[in-house]
Design an enzyme around this catalytic site. Sequence first.
Site, PDB file in Angstrom:
ATOM      1  N   GLU A  71       3.232  -0.628  -5.843  1.00 47.59           N
ATOM      2  CA  GLU A  71       2.905  -1.930  -6.411  1.00 47.59           C
ATOM      3  C   GLU A  71       3.652  -2.166  -7.725  1.00 47.59           C
ATOM      4  OE1 GLU A  71      -1.475  -2.953  -4.644  1.00 47.59           O
ATOM      5  OE2 GLU A  71      -1.445  -1.725  -6.456  1.00 47.59           O
ATOM      6  N   CYS A  95       5.669  -4.479 -15.003  1.00 47.39           N
ATOM      7  CA  CYS A  95       5.130  -3.128 -14.942  1.00 47.39           C
ATOM      8  C   CYS A  95       5.590  -2.490 -13.640  1.00 47.39           C
ATOM      9  CB  CYS A  95       3.601  -3.175 -15.008  1.00 47.39           C
ATOM     10  SG  CYS A  95       2.790  -1.572 -14.883  1.00 47.39           S
ATOM     11  N   CYS A 128       0.328   9.624  -7.447  1.00 41.43           N
ATOM     12  CA  CYS A 128       0.463  10.181  -8.785  1.00 41.43           C
ATOM     13  C   CYS A 128       0.207  11.679  -8.764  1.00 41.43           C
ATOM     14  CB  CYS A 128      -0.508   9.501  -9.748  1.00 41.43           C
ATOM     15  SG  CYS A 128      -0.247   9.940 -11.486  1.00 41.43           S
ATOM     16  N   CYS A 160      -6.123  11.507 -13.350  1.00 41.32           N
ATOM     17  CA  CYS A 160      -6.928  10.903 -14.414  1.00 41.32           C
ATOM     18  C   CYS A 160      -8.117  10.189 -13.788  1.00 41.32           C
ATOM     19  CB  CYS A 160      -6.072   9.935 -15.229  1.00 41.32           C
ATOM     20  SG  CYS A 160      -4.659  10.734 -16.033  1.00 41.32           S
ATOM     21  N   CYS A 191      -8.612   6.252 -13.620  1.00 40.98           N
ATOM     22  CA  CYS A 191      -7.490   5.472 -13.082  1.00 40.98           C
ATOM     23  C   CYS A 191      -7.539   5.427 -11.561  1.00 40.98           C
ATOM     24  CB  CYS A 191      -6.174   6.094 -13.553  1.00 40.98           C
ATOM     25  SG  CYS A 191      -4.698   5.263 -12.938  1.00 40.98           S
ATOM     26  N   CYS A 233      -4.528  -2.936 -15.742  1.00 40.58           N
ATOM     27  CA  CYS A 233      -4.202  -1.560 -16.078  1.00 40.58           C
ATOM     28  C   CYS A 233      -5.177  -0.591 -15.422  1.00 40.58           C
ATOM     29  CB  CYS A 233      -4.252  -1.392 -17.601  1.00 40.58           C
ATOM     30  SG  CYS A 233      -3.843   0.256 -18.163  1.00 40.58           S
TER      31      CYS A 233
END
Length: 399
Positions: free
Chosen positions: A121, A134, A141, A145, A148, A375
């Site tokens: 994305e 962004c 990933c 985290c 997230c 975010c």
Amino acid sequence: MTDPIVPVSKAVTPDILTLPRKDAPSEKVNLVGLTRPALQDALIAIGTKEKQAKMRAGQVWQWIYQKGVRDFALMSNLAKDYRELLAATCEIRIPEVVTKQVSEDGTRKYLVRIAGGHEVEIVYIPEENRGTLCVSSQVGCTLTCTFCHTGTQKLVRNLSPAEIIGQVLVARDDLGEWPKLGVPNPPEARLLSNLVLMGMGEPLYNFENVRDAMKIAMDPEGISLSRRRITLSTSGVVPEIWRTAEEIGCQLAVSFHATTDEVRDVLVPINKRWNIEALLDALRAYPKVSNSERITFEYVMLKGVNDSDEDAHRLMKLIEGIPAKINLIPFNPWPGAPYERSSNNRIHAFADIVHNAGYSSPIRRPRGEDIMAACGQLKSETERVRKNKKQIAREAGLS
């Protein structure tokens, strides 16, 4: 037995040595994402004379990154035979847009497909007098985290330089930003003026590919973004921070989010490898090496976890001596999230302590929440391993 020597026709453009062999592989070379030296090498490999390669690479570079041209036939300052050679051996391929969503606030989120059928994305955030893109650096990933959404998706693979810079080309296509007649838009007229590596993935675990893509973005004969308009966000891959300063020199943002190792170990598990002390030591040297003005500390506000007055005062003590600003980010919820957003009053109280200590403390206004583009909310819907709320909470140590 050696192949017979076939004389080159006089009609062939002087900068072409030979045409490709008929039995050569049919797969075309993607010119997007190649550094200038690599682009020269690719042109030499298809038959361009070495003496002509630098000039031809410069011309092709401008057509791709300054003018947004994808059809070799339109590259009018190249000879017809040479354009035909390029079309037969090369391509200009960027990620394929699968879906595009537009938020009520004008934020755009693109789901794009890359090689292997994987999807990532991209988010474009329009603001007064500027626009920020962004971009993602990995499918999924490496990190986990716990606040997230992307962190709940396992890493599939790193993105190539072509797939990273290709995201910029996708957005410029959609924004209709390519200039006419090859005349670059003045900076003040740009819709895409800033680039942040804050999408899916940890950029510093894909350092070389990110570096090469950013070199392309900064090249003055192409997209021409100033290094001060590019911000790389890391969760704290300490050994690569120095390299970022030396080899990219862009602005640096750090996903900090906690003021004790105990809390940061849970929120940002990479802290178990490089703790707060090690991270801050690396950051103290960064502005001097890269000539960056200051480090941005990103701090997501989680109710009852990291948002107390004590946390704010402790944060000020930790970053003492580092040129910095503190970006306070209201937590953006996602399905199954084990955390809650701090109240507005608590966020403002935290910001006041930071401000009174002499640091800039902007509170980021959530953008694109209605399309899951804010975010911490990015996540490909094609990832294979899905986790439910109990699994996420268990891994976060909350159950």
